[in-house]
Structures are given as C-alpha cells and as structure tokens.
Design a protein around this motif. Structure first.
Motif, PDB file in Angstrom:
ATOM      1  N   PRO A 176     -32.083  -3.010 -20.989  1.00 18.87           N
ATOM      2  CA  PRO A 176     -32.794  -3.120 -22.264  1.00 18.87           C
ATOM      3  C   PRO A 176     -34.309  -3.286 -22.123  1.00 18.87           C
ATOM      4  CG  PRO A 176     -31.565  -5.133 -21.788  1.00 18.87           C
ATOM      5  CD  PRO A 176     -31.129  -4.122 -20.785  1.00 18.87           C
ATOM      6  N   ASN A 177     -34.777  -3.677 -20.953  1.00 18.69           N
ATOM      7  CA  ASN A 177     -36.212  -3.867 -20.755  1.00 18.69           C
ATOM      8  C   ASN A 177     -36.897  -2.636 -20.170  1.00 18.69           C
ATOM      9  OD1 ASN A 177     -36.148  -6.583 -21.668  1.00 18.69           O
ATOM     10  ND2 ASN A 177     -35.394  -7.235 -19.660  1.00 18.69           N
ATOM     11  N   VAL A 178     -36.141  -1.562 -20.066  1.00 18.76           N
ATOM     12  CA  VAL A 178     -36.680  -0.313 -19.522  1.00 18.76           C
ATOM     13  C   VAL A 178     -36.760   0.720 -20.646  1.00 18.76           C
ATOM     14  CG1 VAL A 178     -36.297   1.575 -17.883  1.00 18.76           C
ATOM     15  CG2 VAL A 178     -35.764  -0.794 -17.227  1.00 18.76           C
ATOM     16  N   MET A 179     -37.869   1.438 -20.709  1.00 19.37           N
ATOM     17  CA  MET A 179     -38.030   2.488 -21.709  1.00 19.37           C
ATOM     18  C   MET A 179     -37.607   3.826 -21.105  1.00 19.37           C
ATOM     19  SD  MET A 179     -41.388   3.518 -23.972  1.00 19.37           S
ATOM     20  CE  MET A 179     -41.482   1.866 -24.648  1.00 19.37           C
ATOM     21  N   ILE A 180     -36.499   4.361 -21.583  1.00 22.72           N
ATOM     22  CA  ILE A 180     -35.988   5.652 -21.131  1.00 22.72           C
ATOM     23  C   ILE A 180     -36.172   6.641 -22.273  1.00 22.72           C
ATOM     24  CG2 ILE A 180     -34.008   6.924 -20.238  1.00 22.72           C
ATOM     25  CD1 ILE A 180     -32.871   4.245 -19.245  1.00 22.72           C
ATOM     26  N   ILE A 181     -37.082   7.579 -22.105  1.00 26.18           N
ATOM     27  CA  ILE A 181     -37.461   8.507 -23.172  1.00 26.18           C
ATOM     28  C   ILE A 181     -36.834   9.870 -22.900  1.00 26.18           C
ATOM     29  CG2 ILE A 181     -39.388   9.577 -24.402  1.00 26.18           C
ATOM     30  CD1 ILE A 181     -41.175   7.355 -23.180  1.00 26.18           C
ATOM     31  N   TYR A 182     -36.123  10.374 -23.880  1.00 22.86           N
ATOM     32  CA  TYR A 182     -35.554  11.716 -23.765  1.00 22.86           C
ATOM     33  C   TYR A 182     -36.592  12.746 -24.189  1.00 22.86           C
ATOM     34  CZ  TYR A 182     -32.563  15.765 -24.783  1.00 22.86           C
ATOM     35  OH  TYR A 182     -32.001  17.024 -24.821  1.00 22.86           O
ATOM     36  N   ALA A 183     -36.832  13.730 -23.342  1.00 23.91           N
ATOM     37  CA  ALA A 183     -37.747  14.833 -23.651  1.00 23.91           C
ATOM     38  C   ALA A 183     -36.904  16.008 -24.131  1.00 23.91           C
ATOM     39  CB  ALA A 183     -38.556  15.221 -22.423  1.00 23.91           C
ATOM     40  N   ASN A 184     -37.039  16.350 -25.395  1.00 22.22           N
ATOM     41  CA  ASN A 184     -36.190  17.368 -26.012  1.00 22.22           C
ATOM     42  C   ASN A 184     -36.760  18.762 -25.750  1.00 22.22           C
ATOM     43  OD1 ASN A 184     -34.507  18.908 -27.591  1.00 22.22           O
ATOM     44  ND2 ASN A 184     -34.617  17.571 -29.374  1.00 22.22           N
ATOM     45  N   TYR A 185     -36.587  19.224 -24.506  1.00 20.79           N
ATOM     46  CA  TYR A 185     -37.092  20.543 -24.132  1.00 20.79           C
ATOM     47  C   TYR A 185     -36.408  21.651 -24.937  1.00 20.79           C
ATOM     48  CZ  TYR A 185     -39.697  19.021 -19.935  1.00 20.79           C
ATOM     49  OH  TYR A 185     -40.609  18.480 -19.069  1.00 20.79           O
ATOM     50  N   TYR A 186     -35.140  21.425 -25.288  1.00 22.68           N
ATOM     51  CA  TYR A 186     -34.403  22.479 -25.992  1.00 22.68           C
ATOM     52  C   TYR A 186     -35.048  22.789 -27.341  1.00 22.68           C
ATOM     53  CZ  TYR A 186     -30.521  25.303 -27.693  1.00 22.68           C
ATOM     54  OH  TYR A 186     -29.768  26.347 -28.167  1.00 22.68           O
ATOM     55  N   ASP A 187     -35.226  21.772 -28.174  1.00 21.85           N
ATOM     56  CA  ASP A 187     -35.802  22.004 -29.500  1.00 21.85           C
ATOM     57  C   ASP A 187     -37.252  22.458 -29.416  1.00 21.85           C
ATOM     58  OD1 ASP A 187     -33.412  21.363 -30.652  1.00 21.85           O
ATOM     59  OD2 ASP A 187     -34.075  19.462 -31.539  1.00 21.85           O
ATOM     60  N   ALA A 188     -37.978  21.917 -28.439  1.00 22.84           N
ATOM     61  CA  ALA A 188     -39.373  22.321 -28.284  1.00 22.84           C
ATOM     62  C   ALA A 188     -39.483  23.812 -28.009  1.00 22.84           C
ATOM     63  CB  ALA A 188     -40.029  21.528 -27.157  1.00 22.84           C
ATOM     64  N   MET A 189     -38.593  24.334 -27.172  1.00 22.41           N
ATOM     65  CA  MET A 189     -38.667  25.741 -26.797  1.00 22.41           C
ATOM     66  C   MET A 189     -38.008  26.653 -27.821  1.00 22.41           C
ATOM     67  SD  MET A 189     -37.608  27.490 -23.168  1.00 22.41           S
ATOM     68  CE  MET A 189     -37.666  29.265 -22.911  1.00 22.41           C
ATOM     69  N   ILE A 190     -36.900  26.219 -28.418  1.00 21.00           N
ATOM     70  CA  ILE A 190     -36.195  27.102 -29.349  1.00 21.00           C
ATOM     71  C   ILE A 190     -37.073  27.415 -30.561  1.00 21.00           C
ATOM     72  CG2 ILE A 190     -35.040  25.424 -30.841  1.00 21.00           C
ATOM     73  CD1 ILE A 190     -33.340  28.469 -29.210  1.00 21.00           C
ATOM     74  N   SER A 191     -37.991  26.525 -30.887  1.00 21.69           N
ATOM     75  CA  SER A 191     -38.884  26.774 -32.020  1.00 21.69           C
ATOM     76  C   SER A 191     -39.790  27.971 -31.769  1.00 21.69           C
ATOM     77  CB  SER A 191     -39.727  25.522 -32.315  1.00 21.69           C
ATOM     78  OG  SER A 191     -40.536  25.182 -31.204  1.00 21.69           O
ATOM     79  N   PHE A 192     -40.061  28.281 -30.491  1.00 25.12           N
ATOM     80  CA  PHE A 192     -40.896  29.443 -30.168  1.00 25.12           C
ATOM     81  C   PHE A 192     -40.216  30.746 -30.596  1.00 25.12           C
ATOM     82  CE2 PHE A 192     -42.574  27.028 -26.179  1.00 25.12           C
ATOM     83  CZ  PHE A 192     -43.337  26.211 -26.998  1.00 25.12           C
ATOM     84  N   PHE A 193     -38.890  30.747 -30.555  1.00 29.38           N
ATOM     85  CA  PHE A 193     -38.141  31.966 -30.855  1.00 29.38           C
ATOM     86  C   PHE A 193     -37.789  32.067 -32.337  1.00 29.38           C
ATOM     87  CE2 PHE A 193     -37.164  30.458 -26.547  1.00 29.38           C
ATOM     88  CZ  PHE A 193     -37.830  31.454 -25.842  1.00 29.38           C
ATOM     89  N   ARG A 194     -37.708  30.924 -32.992  1.00 32.04           N
ATOM     90  CA  ARG A 194     -37.412  30.940 -34.427  1.00 32.04           C
ATOM     91  C   ARG A 194     -38.641  31.294 -35.258  1.00 32.04           C
ATOM     92  NH1 ARG A 194     -33.746  25.471 -34.103  1.00 32.04           N
ATOM     93  NH2 ARG A 194     -31.752  26.490 -33.614  1.00 32.04           N
ATOM     94  N   ALA A 195     -39.813  30.876 -34.794  1.00 37.02           N
ATOM     95  CA  ALA A 195     -41.048  31.151 -35.543  1.00 37.02           C
ATOM     96  C   ALA A 195     -42.196  31.398 -34.577  1.00 37.02           C
ATOM     97  CB  ALA A 195     -41.365  29.986 -36.479  1.00 37.02           C
ATOM     98  N   PRO A 196     -42.129  32.475 -33.795  1.00 40.74           N
ATOM     99  CA  PRO A 196     -43.146  32.710 -32.770  1.00 40.74           C
ATOM    100  C   PRO A 196     -44.563  32.811 -33.323  1.00 40.74           C
ATOM    101  CG  PRO A 196     -41.790  34.667 -33.123  1.00 40.74           C
ATOM    102  CD  PRO A 196     -41.114  33.542 -33.827  1.00 40.74           C
ATOM    103  N   GLU A 197     -44.695  33.360 -34.542  1.00 40.99           N
ATOM    104  CA  GLU A 197     -46.029  33.547 -35.100  1.00 40.99           C
ATOM    105  C   GLU A 197     -46.740  32.220 -35.347  1.00 40.99           C
ATOM    106  OE1 GLU A 197     -43.059  32.941 -38.273  1.00 40.99           O
ATOM    107  OE2 GLU A 197     -43.158  34.304 -36.532  1.00 40.99           O
ATOM    108  N   VAL A 198     -45.981  31.159 -35.582  1.00 43.98           N
ATOM    109  CA  VAL A 198     -46.583  29.841 -35.800  1.00 43.98           C
ATOM    110  C   VAL A 198     -47.339  29.383 -34.558  1.00 43.98           C
ATOM    111  CG1 VAL A 198     -46.059  27.394 -36.197  1.00 43.98           C
ATOM    112  CG2 VAL A 198     -44.880  29.164 -37.520  1.00 43.98           C
ATOM    113  N   PHE A 199     -46.841  29.785 -33.399  1.00 44.32           N
ATOM    114  CA  PHE A 199     -47.431  29.359 -32.130  1.00 44.32           C
ATOM    115  C   PHE A 199     -48.331  30.431 -31.503  1.00 44.32           C
ATOM    116  CE2 PHE A 199     -43.390  27.216 -32.809  1.00 44.32           C
ATOM    117  CZ  PHE A 199     -43.747  25.885 -32.657  1.00 44.32           C
ATOM    118  N   GLY A 200     -48.452  31.565 -32.185  1.00 43.71           N
ATOM    119  CA  GLY A 200     -49.281  32.637 -31.651  1.00 43.71           C
ATOM    120  C   GLY A 200     -48.609  33.475 -30.598  1.00 43.71           C
TER     121      GLY A 200
END
Length: 381
Positions: free
Chosen positions: A275-299
């Motif tokens: 409980p005294n350790v901060m374990i952060i999940y990095a959501n690579y899946y959602d971060a990357m899938i957004s590039f394919f759903r709306a590529p124009e938003v990211f250029g």
C-alpha cells in the motif's frame, strides 16, 4: 506580421513539447533517477552492443529526426523513455551495455534490450519453441541492476536510491507473443502464455519493491493488430476479421486486451500487498488505438502504413525492411504512427509520453505522482 497557423502534422510534436516543458517545471526534480527495463520499445542502445540483435539501428535512416545519427534506438528519434526523462528534468538514460562509471549511472540507466521477453528462454524451450532472440529477459535485466545498484548507491543505503527513483517496467511482454508468432506458432498455442507472462512481470515488480522501489510505471501491451508487420503477415479478404473503426485485426487486438486485463488485475493485487508503493498502469493500448480511430486529430496520415519500408502492403516488405538498401523513407515521419512497420515514430512516442506525463493514459499522471513523491519525502523527513 500576421501569425501563421501550425501545419496539422506539427501539432503532435508541439503538443508534446509544451506538455513536456510543463512537466519539467512541475516536477521540481523530485525523482533522483530513472531505471528502465524492457525491450526494443525502450532500448536506447543496448541491443546494438550485442551485435546482430540491434539489426539496422546502427545505420541511417534510424535516428534521423532528433539525434541526426543512429543511436541504437528502434525509431527515427526519441522513445517514450526519452520523453519521460526530459519531461522530468533528467538526462537521457544511458544504455547499461554502453558502459560507464557509477557516476554516469547515478541519474539513471537503461537495461532494456530489443527482443527481450518477460519470460526466460527456458520457458519457450520447454514448449518446444527454439529461441532465436536475446537471453536478456526481464529477470536477467533485474539481476544486472542488482549487481550495479551498490556502486550507484556509493556508500548510501540502496533503498534510499530506489525510494526517490522512478522505475519504468517496460514495455515488456510483447515479445513473448511476437517471437512465437513470427515463427509461425498459432494463436491457440500462444494465448496460454499470457498468465505466465503476467506472473514474470509481477515477480520483477516484487523484486524491485523489495530493493526499495516506491514508484513504478508499468505499461500494458500495444494493440498489435494495428502493427503494419502483423497486418501484412495476417492480411485477409474477410472484412469480419478487421475492426470497422480502425482497420486493425480484431483477434490480435483481443490478445493484447487479454494481456492487459490480466496485468491490471495483478497490479491491483500488488497494490494491496504494497500500500505504500505507487504502481501506475501506463495504458499504451488506449493511447495508441486513438491514433487509428482519429488520426487527423494527431496529424497522422495513413496510420497503418510504415514510414520506412518498401512498396509492399502496409509499406512493409520483409525482404527489404527499413535500413535495407532498397527501403524507402517517407518525406515526413511526424505524419506517421509506425516508423519501420514494428516500432513507432518519434511523433507517436512523444504523443504517448505526453499522455503519461499529463494524463489521461496514466493514473495518476507522472507529474502528479512526482508531486506526491516529493510530498511523501517531506512527510518522512
């Protein structure tokens, strides 16, 4: 003079730059060091020092965007780990196999090696799969870190070093599936590996917590069904095999999501144990899938095609990969998601890193976690 609007393709890099500068101001140097483990998505030059494992990363056009030279990174420029280091006001991480004094590694060191798996090679041999990739698994990388840690601590308690450091646990685990897939192993044989992969990652996290780690960033798996090499290998005329909103292969992305579900459940279990350790999940899946759903938003343009490759489907050709004399490079890497058909461009990595530093794809975002770390240090004092 009238102001000139930024071209759309520059927006991801400008956004990344502004967020990183803001993160650097916000961090106040609360992390004394970054220690990184993983595979080619985080490798800043280890594999190239192991000979052929570095592939073409020692030759142009790798490294052309930021470094203006090849560095052993599997990209045209910086990786997520580089952007995070810069965003937190720390130097770029030296590759462990590049050598250096303990002073050189005082603010961080990178053990990630291209091709590395979470599982040791013995696991694959027991499954009848002959490993052709590096033996620098996650367990081996952590053992190397344990050997180095006393010299980095330089007379201090090693726990004090880890208490104020950020641990980047990967990405790791993707090659546990990639390598068998590339050898022609079927999904039904690979999917049962996932619980063992998660167990290996969990074991590594526990080892680092026992050493004193207090803040760990643990990435999930990318949507591998959107990777150009996979799209080329498993191309099909059956439209039902593809996601309608992305063009990615459904069953491959389902494997990534299965991995991520098990990883999230395991991280929840570890948080309760520590409980005294901060374990952060990095959501690579959602971060990357957004590039394919709306590529124009990211250029991004043609997001499912590689920037550096050949004239084959998805701009990849296994007989003329990036770095081959017959390979071609797109005129603007910042408009592409994929650099070489497997790895991402600096533009894509920078955008993902921004979403980890400021949100929403890390909870808490690294800048807020950094503030918490600083406050805890004050409270402990």
């Amino acid at each position: 003079m009238a102001s000139v609007a930024s071209p759309p393709r520059l927006l991801p890099l400008l956004l990344a730059l502004s967020l990183l500068l803001g993160a650097r101001r916000a961090s106040g140097g609360c992390y004394s060091a970054i220690f990184s483990f993983g595979d080619s998505l985080a490798d800043t030059g280890n594999a190239i020092r192991l000979g052929g494992l570095g592939g073409p990363t020692g030759t142009p056009p790798y490294g052309r965007t930021f470094f203006n030279r090849p560095t052993g990174r599997f990209s045209d420029g910086r990786l997520i780990v580089d952007f995070i280091a810069q965003g937190l006001g720390l130097p770029l991480l030296r590759p462990y196999l590049g050598g250096g004094s303990s002073e050189d590694f005082r603010q961080g060191v990178n053990f990630a090696v291209a091709g590395a798996t979470a599982l040791d090679l013995s696991f694959f041999r027991e499954k009848g799969i002959q490993p052709t990739w590096t033996d620098k698994s996650l367990h081996v990388q952590i053992q190397l870190f344990k050997q180095l840690l006393p010299s980095i601590a330089a007379g201090r308690d090693p726990k004090d070093v880890l208490n104020s450091s950020l641990i980047l646990m990967g990405e790791i685990g993707g090659n546990d599936y990639n390598q068998p897939f590339f050898q022609g192993i079927k999904l039904d044989e690979i999917r049962p590996f996932v619980p063992s992969v998660i167990s290996a990652i969990s074991s590594g996290i526990n080892d680092l917590i026992e050493l004193g780690a207090k803040t760990l960033l643990v990435p999930g798996n990318f949507p591998i069904g959107c990777v150009p090499v996979y799209l080329d290998i498993y191309k099909s005329y059956n439209v039902e095999e593809y996601e309608s909103d992305t063009g990615c292969i459904k069953w491959l992305n389902e494997l990534s999501k299965y991995h991520n579900r098990l990883l999230l459940a395991e991280l929840d279990r570890l948080r309760k144990l520590h409980p005294n350790v901060m374990i952060i999940y990095a959501n690579y899946y959602d971060a990357m899938i957004s590039f394919f759903r709306a590529p124009e938003v990211f250029g991004f343009k043609a997001p499912l095609h590689a920037c550096c490759g050949s004239d084959g489907p998805y701009s990849v050709n296994r007989n003329a990969p990036c770095g081959h004399r017959n390979a071609k490079v797109c005129s603007d890497p910042s408009s592409s998601v994929s650099w070489d058909g497997i790895h991402l461009t600096e533009a894509a990595y920078g955008t993902i890193a921004s979403s980890l530093l400021e949100g929403p794809h890390a909870n808490p975002p690294l800048t807020r976690a950094c503030s918490s770390t600083r406050q805890n240090a004050v409270d402990d004092f």
